[in-house]
Write an enzyme that holds these catalytic residues in place. Structure first.
Site, PDB file in Angstrom:
ATOM      1  N   ARG A  29       0.818  -1.221   0.000  1.00 22.18           N
ATOM      2  CA  ARG A  29       0.000   0.000   0.000  1.00 22.18           C
ATOM      3  C   ARG A  29       0.849   1.267   0.000  1.00 22.18           C
ATOM      4  O   ARG A  29       0.389   2.340   0.392  1.00 22.18           O
ATOM      5  CB  ARG A  29      -0.989   0.010   1.167  1.00 22.18           C
ATOM      6  CG  ARG A  29      -2.032  -1.100   1.082  1.00 22.18           C
ATOM      7  CD  ARG A  29      -3.201  -0.827   2.026  1.00 22.18           C
ATOM      8  NE  ARG A  29      -4.235  -1.839   1.841  1.00 22.18           N
ATOM      9  CZ  ARG A  29      -4.357  -2.924   2.612  1.00 22.18           C
ATOM     10  NH1 ARG A  29      -3.512  -3.128   3.618  1.00 22.18           N
ATOM     11  NH2 ARG A  29      -5.305  -3.784   2.387  1.00 22.18           N
ATOM     12  N   LYS A  85       3.844  11.525 -11.522  1.00 19.64           N
ATOM     13  CA  LYS A  85       3.028  10.702 -12.411  1.00 19.64           C
ATOM     14  C   LYS A  85       3.760   9.393 -12.675  1.00 19.64           C
ATOM     15  O   LYS A  85       4.892   9.392 -13.176  1.00 19.64           O
ATOM     16  CB  LYS A  85       2.768  11.432 -13.729  1.00 19.64           C
ATOM     17  CG  LYS A  85       1.678  12.474 -13.652  1.00 19.64           C
ATOM     18  CD  LYS A  85       1.346  13.000 -15.045  1.00 19.64           C
ATOM     19  CE  LYS A  85       0.184  13.954 -15.012  1.00 19.64           C
ATOM     20  NZ  LYS A  85      -0.157  14.445 -16.370  1.00 19.64           N
ATOM     21  N   GLU A 125      11.167  17.743 -24.875  1.00 15.38           N
ATOM     22  CA  GLU A 125      10.487  18.150 -23.648  1.00 15.38           C
ATOM     23  C   GLU A 125      11.034  19.480 -23.126  1.00 15.38           C
ATOM     24  O   GLU A 125      10.317  20.227 -22.458  1.00 15.38           O
ATOM     25  CB  GLU A 125      10.613  17.062 -22.584  1.00 15.38           C
ATOM     26  CG  GLU A 125       9.930  15.744 -22.940  1.00 15.38           C
ATOM     27  CD  GLU A 125       8.416  15.752 -22.701  1.00 15.38           C
ATOM     28  OE1 GLU A 125       7.872  16.823 -22.353  1.00 15.38           O
ATOM     29  OE2 GLU A 125       7.791  14.698 -22.868  1.00 15.38           O
ATOM     30  N   LYS A 130       8.534  22.915 -14.214  1.00  6.98           N
ATOM     31  CA  LYS A 130       7.724  21.739 -13.864  1.00  6.98           C
ATOM     32  C   LYS A 130       7.335  21.782 -12.395  1.00  6.98           C
ATOM     33  O   LYS A 130       6.175  21.518 -12.029  1.00  6.98           O
ATOM     34  CB  LYS A 130       8.527  20.468 -14.173  1.00  6.98           C
ATOM     35  CG  LYS A 130       7.808  19.144 -13.841  1.00  6.98           C
ATOM     36  CD  LYS A 130       6.758  18.805 -14.865  1.00  6.98           C
ATOM     37  CE  LYS A 130       6.097  17.455 -14.615  1.00  6.98           C
ATOM     38  NZ  LYS A 130       6.872  16.314 -15.113  1.00  6.98           N
ATOM     39  N   GLU A 174      -3.764  17.602 -11.626  1.00  6.73           N
ATOM     40  CA  GLU A 174      -4.299  18.001 -12.923  1.00  6.73           C
ATOM     41  C   GLU A 174      -5.809  18.211 -12.864  1.00  6.73           C
ATOM     42  O   GLU A 174      -6.550  17.736 -13.725  1.00  6.73           O
ATOM     43  CB  GLU A 174      -3.950  16.948 -13.979  1.00  6.73           C
ATOM     44  CG  GLU A 174      -3.813  17.476 -15.381  1.00  6.73           C
ATOM     45  CD  GLU A 174      -3.214  16.467 -16.343  1.00  6.73           C
ATOM     46  OE1 GLU A 174      -3.958  15.894 -17.136  1.00  6.73           O
ATOM     47  OE2 GLU A 174      -1.993  16.237 -16.269  1.00  6.73           O
ATOM     48  N   ARG A 210      -1.797  21.953 -14.803  1.00  4.72           N
ATOM     49  CA  ARG A 210      -0.837  20.900 -15.113  1.00  4.72           C
ATOM     50  C   ARG A 210      -1.105  20.274 -16.476  1.00  4.72           C
ATOM     51  O   ARG A 210      -0.190  19.758 -17.125  1.00  4.72           O
ATOM     52  CB  ARG A 210      -0.848  19.821 -14.016  1.00  4.72           C
ATOM     53  CG  ARG A 210       0.232  18.778 -14.223  1.00  4.72           C
ATOM     54  CD  ARG A 210       0.458  17.895 -13.033  1.00  4.72           C
ATOM     55  NE  ARG A 210       1.550  16.972 -13.290  1.00  4.72           N
ATOM     56  CZ  ARG A 210       2.077  16.161 -12.382  1.00  4.72           C
ATOM     57  NH1 ARG A 210       1.623  16.158 -11.148  1.00  4.72           N
ATOM     58  NH2 ARG A 210       3.069  15.355 -12.708  1.00  4.72           N
ATOM     59  N   ASN A 255       0.927  18.635 -21.064  1.00  5.10           N
ATOM     60  CA  ASN A 255       0.631  17.626 -22.074  1.00  5.10           C
ATOM     61  C   ASN A 255       0.622  18.196 -23.488  1.00  5.10           C
ATOM     62  O   ASN A 255       0.146  17.529 -24.418  1.00  5.10           O
ATOM     63  CB  ASN A 255      -0.721  16.968 -21.770  1.00  5.10           C
ATOM     64  CG  ASN A 255      -0.691  16.147 -20.498  1.00  5.10           C
ATOM     65  OD1 ASN A 255       0.190  15.320 -20.311  1.00  5.10           O
ATOM     66  ND2 ASN A 255      -1.654  16.380 -19.614  1.00  5.10           N
ATOM     67  N   HIS A 268       1.159  15.948 -26.433  1.00  9.14           N
ATOM     68  CA  HIS A 268       1.097  14.559 -25.982  1.00  9.14           C
ATOM     69  C   HIS A 268      -0.115  13.796 -26.502  1.00  9.14           C
ATOM     70  O   HIS A 268      -0.021  12.590 -26.737  1.00  9.14           O
ATOM     71  CB  HIS A 268       1.150  14.499 -24.456  1.00  9.14           C
ATOM     72  CG  HIS A 268       2.510  14.736 -23.889  1.00  9.14           C
ATOM     73  ND1 HIS A 268       3.210  15.904 -24.099  1.00  9.14           N
ATOM     74  CD2 HIS A 268       3.314  13.953 -23.122  1.00  9.14           C
ATOM     75  CE1 HIS A 268       4.378  15.833 -23.485  1.00  9.14           C
ATOM     76  NE2 HIS A 268       4.461  14.674 -22.893  1.00  9.14           N
ATOM     77  N   HIS A 321       0.935  10.608 -28.231  1.00  9.95           N
ATOM     78  CA  HIS A 321       0.589   9.279 -27.737  1.00  9.95           C
ATOM     79  C   HIS A 321      -0.102   8.445 -28.819  1.00  9.95           C
ATOM     80  O   HIS A 321       0.077   7.227 -28.887  1.00  9.95           O
ATOM     81  CB  HIS A 321      -0.318   9.392 -26.508  1.00  9.95           C
ATOM     82  CG  HIS A 321       0.402   9.826 -25.271  1.00  9.95           C
ATOM     83  ND1 HIS A 321      -0.259  10.198 -24.126  1.00  9.95           N
ATOM     84  CD2 HIS A 321       1.716   9.943 -24.986  1.00  9.95           C
ATOM     85  CE1 HIS A 321       0.617  10.534 -23.197  1.00  9.95           C
ATOM     86  NE2 HIS A 321       1.826  10.383 -23.703  1.00  9.95           N
ATOM     87  N   HIS A 347       9.416   8.312 -27.180  1.00 14.07           N
ATOM     88  CA  HIS A 347       8.379   9.180 -26.609  1.00 14.07           C
ATOM     89  C   HIS A 347       8.634  10.649 -26.941  1.00 14.07           C
ATOM     90  O   HIS A 347       7.724  11.361 -27.406  1.00 14.07           O
ATOM     91  CB  HIS A 347       8.311   8.987 -25.093  1.00 14.07           C
ATOM     92  CG  HIS A 347       7.386   9.951 -24.415  1.00 14.07           C
ATOM     93  ND1 HIS A 347       6.016   9.932 -24.606  1.00 14.07           N
ATOM     94  CD2 HIS A 347       7.629  10.990 -23.573  1.00 14.07           C
ATOM     95  CE1 HIS A 347       5.457  10.908 -23.911  1.00 14.07           C
ATOM     96  NE2 HIS A 347       6.410  11.565 -23.271  1.00 14.07           N
TER      97      HIS A 347
END
Length: 364
Positions: free
Chosen positions: A121, A143, A185, A227, A237, A242, A246, A249, A253, A267
């Site tokens: 956990r 993330k 990036e 960042k 987000e 935030r 993206n 992205h 993606h 990526h």
């Protein structure tokens, strides 16, 4: 050494940036440990260069460790990779108070972070990014995720690291293609809300990629500071702050999915092409000056990054690419928020354009 902080109240954590930090990592890790023991997770490429150095630095502080070496590449960020890693951590007797070190690029950081969010956990982890992309982006912000056939990063959690240690000297062993993927990036931070930084990239990007250490340090520090500021303002987000990270992205993606999350398209390369598409889509809809869209395309092309579907090696029709975008984790109420732009440094979030419009644009 430069020190920045991600301000998240009781969960705030430092980001350390400096050449030679790998040799000093033991003294930065030691104060976090409840017992003088840790676990290092890396991939075979990074292990060849840095595992022994990090192990020696830990040993100098009386910290013992065990290590787990995975295969490099995006395919490791999978259910199978997660299962192997979590079973190893449990077998090693990981405790909730332990700190697992993620030594590597974005794949390792994402996978280790997610594993640490669910084992017992939740246990702690430390990011030690060794690629430009991980140093300027994925190692900061919490993330964590794995990929599944339906899409990238669809299974994951927000789980912040306890510490980020960035040694820019690790970039010396990085292949030029990997550097380029990370540089995409860097450019992103200029395109989001900092036109002056994009102009700096236009003037210094080629030197950075050629090995200019001062340019690399500036790019890393500036990107990480941006960042950290955005994550502190909107960690999960929920306020569309935030979400601006993206930029490129959603398109990117889809390109990654179409190329099978493989070495055909890294990526950062997909993000580069995606940022150009986002600017071109904005220009096509009268939001962004065409000249700004062309500046973005020209700069990314000048440093040999993909800047179109063709240069990304994708010849699929718009409907197929839009279908991938329908699985984007940002979809809400059946609508995909797109990150578009009114010009360089003026990105914003909108739900005004459906995927049919995106598909038609991609076929244009």
């Amino acid at each position: 050494m430069e020190k920045l902080t991600v301000e998240l109240g009781s969960r705030s954590y430092p980001i350390l940036i400096g050449d030679g930090l790998l040799e000093e990592i033991g003294r930065h890790v030691a104060p976090l440990l409840k017992r003088p023991r840790t676990m290092i997770v890396t991939d075979s490429h990074v292990a060849d260069h840095y595992l022994r150095r990090v192990g020696t630095a830990l040993g100098n502080e009386g910290i013992s460790f065990s290590s787990f070496v995975l295969e490099p590449g995006e395919s490791t960020k999978s259910w199978a990779g997660l299962a192997r890693l979590t079973e190893w951590l449990i077998g090693e007797g990981v405790e909730r108070s332990d700190h697992v070190i993620a030594l590597g690029g974005g794949v390792i950081g994402d996978l280790v972070g997610f594993a640490c969010s669910i084992v017992k956990r939740g246990c702690h982890f430390i990011q030690v990014p060794t690629t430009l992309l991980a140093q300027v982006d994925s190692s900061v912000g919490g993330k964590t995720a794995i990929n599944v056939p339906a899409g990238k990063n669809l299974i994951g959690a927000f789980h912040q690291p306890a510490l980020v240690v960035i040694d820019p000297a690790t970039l010396e062993t990085l292949p030029r293609r990997e550097l380029g993927a990370g540089y995409a990036e860097v450019v992103k931070y200029g395109l989001i809300d900092d036109a002056d930084f994009f102009a700096w990239c236009e003037a210094n990007g080629a030197a950075l990629l050629a090995g200019d250490s001062a340019a690399r340090r500036k790019a890393i520090a500036h990107s990480v500071a941006a960042k950290a500021r955005i994550v502190a303002a909107d960690e999960r987000e929920t306020q569309d702050i935030r979400a601006l990270l993206n930029l490129g992205h959603s398109f990117g993606h889809a390109l990654e999915a179409e190329t099978g999350y493989s070495d055909r398209l890294l990526h950062g390369e997909a993000v580069a092409a995606g940022m150009v598409l986002a600017h071109r889509f904005s220009a096509a809809n009268g939001i962004c000056p065409a000249g700004d869209a062309e500046r973005v395309r020209a700069h990314l092309a000048s440093v040999d990054l993909p800047h179109s579907l063709a240069s990304a090696g994708v010849n699929s029709d718009g409907k197929a690419l839009a279908a991938h975008m329908a699985h984007d984790k940002k979809v809400r109420g059946g609508k995909l928020p797109l990150i578009l732009t009114r010009g360089i440094g003026q990105s914003f979030v909108t739900e005004d354009y459906g995927l049919d419009a995106v598909a038609a644009f991609l076929d244009g």
